[in-house]
Design an enzyme around this catalytic site. Structure first.
Site, PDB file in Angstrom:
ATOM      1  N   ALA A  65       2.574  -5.050 -11.187  1.00  0.00           N
ATOM      2  CA  ALA A  65       2.587  -6.293 -11.953  1.00  0.00           C
ATOM      3  C   ALA A  65       3.290  -6.002 -13.272  1.00  0.00           C
ATOM      4  O   ALA A  65       3.311  -4.861 -13.738  1.00  0.00           O
ATOM      5  CB  ALA A  65       1.162  -6.766 -12.187  1.00  0.00           C
ATOM      6  N   GLY A 109       0.539  -3.521  -8.362  1.00  0.00           N
ATOM      7  CA  GLY A 109       0.848  -4.746  -7.622  1.00  0.00           C
ATOM      8  C   GLY A 109       1.918  -4.542  -6.557  1.00  0.00           C
ATOM      9  O   GLY A 109       1.969  -5.279  -5.570  1.00  0.00           O
ATOM     10  N   GLU A 112       0.109  -3.284  -3.661  1.00  0.00           N
ATOM     11  CA  GLU A 112      -0.716  -4.401  -3.165  1.00  0.00           C
ATOM     12  C   GLU A 112       0.134  -5.434  -2.425  1.00  0.00           C
ATOM     13  O   GLU A 112      -0.288  -5.978  -1.402  1.00  0.00           O
ATOM     14  CB  GLU A 112      -1.446  -5.036  -4.358  1.00  0.00           C
ATOM     15  CG  GLU A 112      -2.462  -4.078  -4.962  1.00  0.00           C
ATOM     16  CD  GLU A 112      -3.033  -4.569  -6.286  1.00  0.00           C
ATOM     17  OE1 GLU A 112      -2.262  -4.738  -7.255  1.00  0.00           O
ATOM     18  OE2 GLU A 112      -4.247  -4.800  -6.362  1.00  0.00           O
ATOM     19  N   GLU A 132      -3.576   1.548 -11.992  1.00  0.00           N
ATOM     20  CA  GLU A 132      -4.027   0.611 -13.022  1.00  0.00           C
ATOM     21  C   GLU A 132      -5.024   1.232 -13.991  1.00  0.00           C
ATOM     22  O   GLU A 132      -5.093   0.847 -15.160  1.00  0.00           O
ATOM     23  CB  GLU A 132      -4.662  -0.639 -12.372  1.00  0.00           C
ATOM     24  CG  GLU A 132      -3.669  -1.557 -11.677  1.00  0.00           C
ATOM     25  CD  GLU A 132      -3.440  -1.224 -10.213  1.00  0.00           C
ATOM     26  OE1 GLU A 132      -3.751  -0.080  -9.784  1.00  0.00           O
ATOM     27  OE2 GLU A 132      -2.955  -2.102  -9.483  1.00  0.00           O
TER      28      GLU A 132
HETATM   29  N1  CAA Z   1       5.976  -3.702 -15.685  1.00  0.00           N
HETATM   30  C1  CAA Z   1       6.990  -3.949 -16.532  1.00  0.00           C
HETATM   31  N2  CAA Z   1       8.067  -3.143 -16.662  1.00  0.00           N
HETATM   32  C2  CAA Z   1       8.103  -2.041 -15.892  1.00  0.00           C
HETATM   33  C3  CAA Z   1       7.075  -1.713 -14.990  1.00  0.00           C
HETATM   34  C4  CAA Z   1       5.980  -2.606 -14.889  1.00  0.00           C
HETATM   35  N3  CAA Z   1       4.969  -2.418 -14.018  1.00  0.00           N
HETATM   36  N4  CAA Z   1       7.389  -0.550 -14.384  1.00  0.00           N
HETATM   37  C5  CAA Z   1       8.585  -0.152 -14.887  1.00  0.00           C
HETATM   38  N5  CAA Z   1       9.011  -1.060 -15.800  1.00  0.00           N
HETATM   39  C6  CAA Z   1      10.249  -1.005 -16.591  1.00  0.00           C
HETATM   40  C7  CAA Z   1      10.159   0.052 -17.692  1.00  0.00           C
HETATM   41  O1  CAA Z   1       9.460  -0.446 -18.821  1.00  0.00           O
HETATM   42  C8  CAA Z   1      11.619   0.306 -17.961  1.00  0.00           C
HETATM   43  O2  CAA Z   1      12.133  -0.743 -18.735  1.00  0.00           O
HETATM   44  P1  CAA Z   1      12.962  -0.411 -20.111  1.00  0.00           P
HETATM   45  O3  CAA Z   1      14.179   0.332 -19.615  1.00  0.00           O
HETATM   46  O4  CAA Z   1      13.264  -1.753 -20.658  1.00  0.00           O
HETATM   47  O5  CAA Z   1      12.072   0.454 -20.931  1.00  0.00           O
HETATM   48  C9  CAA Z   1      12.260   0.177 -16.564  1.00  0.00           C
HETATM   49  O6  CAA Z   1      11.328  -0.574 -15.781  1.00  0.00           O
HETATM   50  C10 CAA Z   1      12.471   1.510 -15.891  1.00  0.00           C
HETATM   51  O7  CAA Z   1      11.211   2.209 -15.884  1.00  0.00           O
HETATM   52  P2  CAA Z   1      11.057   3.730 -16.424  1.00  0.00           P
HETATM   53  O8  CAA Z   1      12.052   4.020 -17.483  1.00  0.00           O
HETATM   54  O9  CAA Z   1       9.610   3.927 -16.745  1.00  0.00           O
HETATM   55  O10 CAA Z   1      11.465   4.516 -15.098  1.00  0.00           O
HETATM   56  P3  CAA Z   1      10.999   5.992 -14.677  1.00  0.00           P
HETATM   57  O11 CAA Z   1      11.842   6.371 -13.514  1.00  0.00           O
HETATM   58  O12 CAA Z   1      10.979   6.905 -15.855  1.00  0.00           O
HETATM   59  O13 CAA Z   1       9.455   5.820 -14.197  1.00  0.00           O
HETATM   60  C11 CAA Z   1       7.649   4.720 -12.994  1.00  0.00           C
HETATM   61  C12 CAA Z   1       9.157   5.058 -13.048  1.00  0.00           C
HETATM   62  C13 CAA Z   1       6.861   6.027 -12.757  1.00  0.00           C
HETATM   63  C14 CAA Z   1       7.429   3.792 -11.831  1.00  0.00           C
HETATM   64  C15 CAA Z   1       7.219   4.097 -14.343  1.00  0.00           C
HETATM   65  O14 CAA Z   1       8.126   3.035 -14.634  1.00  0.00           O
HETATM   66  C16 CAA Z   1       5.832   3.529 -14.322  1.00  0.00           C
HETATM   67  O15 CAA Z   1       4.872   4.274 -14.417  1.00  0.00           O
HETATM   68  N6  CAA Z   1       5.693   2.182 -14.233  1.00  0.00           N
HETATM   69  C17 CAA Z   1       4.423   1.505 -14.314  1.00  0.00           C
HETATM   70  C18 CAA Z   1       3.609   1.691 -13.043  1.00  0.00           C
HETATM   71  C19 CAA Z   1       2.278   0.999 -13.169  1.00  0.00           C
HETATM   72  O16 CAA Z   1       1.455   1.334 -13.990  1.00  0.00           O
HETATM   73  N7  CAA Z   1       2.056  -0.015 -12.308  1.00  0.00           N
HETATM   74  C20 CAA Z   1       0.835  -0.766 -12.312  1.00  0.00           C
HETATM   75  C21 CAA Z   1       1.000  -2.009 -13.140  1.00  0.00           C
HETATM   76  S1  CAA Z   1      -0.522  -2.892 -13.381  1.00  0.00           S
HETATM   77  C22 CAA Z   1      -0.750  -3.761 -11.964  1.00  0.00           C
HETATM   78  O17 CAA Z   1       0.044  -3.734 -11.062  1.00  0.00           O
HETATM   79  C23 CAA Z   1      -2.039  -4.578 -11.934  1.00  0.00           C
HETATM   80  C24 CAA Z   1      -2.432  -5.080 -10.584  1.00  0.00           C
HETATM   81  O18 CAA Z   1      -3.392  -4.694  -9.995  1.00  0.00           O
HETATM   82  C25 CAA Z   1      -1.718  -6.133  -9.940  1.00  0.00           C
END
Ligand code: CAA
Length: 258
Positions: A65, A109, A112, A132
């Site tokens: 998400a 998400g 999911e 999360e």
């Molecule tokens: N939401 C918004 N933006 C996101 C995102 C997310 N879930 N995941 C990645 N992005 C964005 C980053 O902010 C980045 O944007 P900027 O260049 O503008 O900073 C871009 O995508 C590229 O990401 P990274 O630079 O972080 O890429 P990476 O290769 O270094 O890392 C990753 C990849 C390990 C997937 C890392 O991006 C990450 O940990 N993302 C978040 C994962 C996460 O926590 N997901 C759960 C979200 S909460 C949820 O989903 C709730 C639910 O139950 C529904």
């Protein structure tokens, strides 16, 4: 129809939907949900379309998400909007079969959403996780329930509590995905599988989907009765007459979809 965050194309009887927010690793914001809802409803309503494939990019099916959208909201916003409820009505409610073709990250998400599909075909690069907890929250789109039903309590609990990722091999061993293929073959494999499903009698496909899903929602005795009733409904279709006659006459069936 035009979409902001997804690409949709029809390949014969198969609808291919591609998440298309590469700058955010396909993070799922409300626009993605609106687009997917519209695309899945259009797919369900189009009698020429008989199976769908949902995919992302090589790097990410979806990284979760959209955290940048959620960081702005407080608890009252989440509650009053009944945040995430639209995934049930907009995506899970799809009556026709669809497959998630997952390469790269399927986190939060994203994991999911993949688990909302009827089944997952994974590239060998796929990584699944429910991280999360690291954000101070927990799954909100079904992860704690669907992951637990797929891989069992021990592994699901460990993944939710540590936020660790599961690779494609472990996902296959644990029963989360139907098949693992080399990343280069993912789309072709998923489209071929979808074409096989699309060649089946469409009502039978819808009812087979409904029956398997019953196993997750209904006590066994009740589910067995419902299975028999659904089977009996299918015996009233023209495609049942055609399917059985074609078998006896040693020729392929030609489906009417009713
Ligand atoms: N939401 C918004 N933006 C996101 C995102 C997310 N879930 N995941 C990645 N992005 C964005 C980053 O902010 C980045 O944007 P900027 O260049 O503008 O900073 C871009 O995508 C590229 O990401 P990274 O630079 O972080 O890429 P990476 O290769 O270094 O890392 C990753 C990849 C390990 C997937 C890392 O991006 C990450 O940990 N993302 C978040 C994962 C996460 O926590 N997901 C759960 C979200 S909460 C949820 O989903 C709730 C639910 O139950 C529904």
């Amino acid at each position: 129809m035009s979409y902001e965050t997804i690409l949709v194309e029809q390949r014969d009887a198969v609808t291919l939907i591609t998440l298309n927010r590469p700058q955010a690793l396909n993070a799922l914001n409300t626009q993605v949900l609106a687009d997917l809802t519209q695309a899945f409803r259009a797919y369900d309503a189009d009698p020429s379309q008989r199976c769908a494939v949902l995919t992302g990019s090589e790097k990410a099916f979806a990284a979760g998400a959209d955290i940048k959208q959620m960081v702005e909201k407080d608890a009252a916003d989440f509650f009053l909007e009944d945040f995430f409820s639209g995934w049930q009505t907009g995506v899970v409610a799809t009556r026709k079969p669809w497959i998630a073709a997952v390469a790269g990250f399927a986190l939060g998400g994203g994991c999911e959403l993949a688990m909302m599909a009827d089944f997952i075909i994974a590239a060998d690069t796929a990584k699944f996780g429910q991280p999360e907890i690291k954000l101070g929250v927990a799954p909100g789109m079904g992860g704690s329930q669907r992951l637990t039903r797929a891989v069992g309590k021990a592994v699901a609990m460990e993944m939710c509590l540590t936020g660790r990722m599961m690779d494609a091999t472990e996902a296959k061993q644990g029963g989360l995905v139907a098949r693992v293929v080399p990343a280069a073959d993912l789309l072709e494999d998923a489209l071929k599988t979808a074409a096989t499903i699309a060649s089946m009698p469409p009502m039978a496909a819808m009812i087979n989907k409904e029956m398997v899903n019953l196993a997750f929602e209904t006590p066994l005795n009740q589910a067995l009765t419902t299975e028999r009733r659904l089977f009996q409904i299918l015996t009233a279709t023209e495609d049942k007459v055609e399917g059985m006659t074609a078998f006896v006459e040693k020729r392929p069936g030609v489906w009417k979809g009713r």
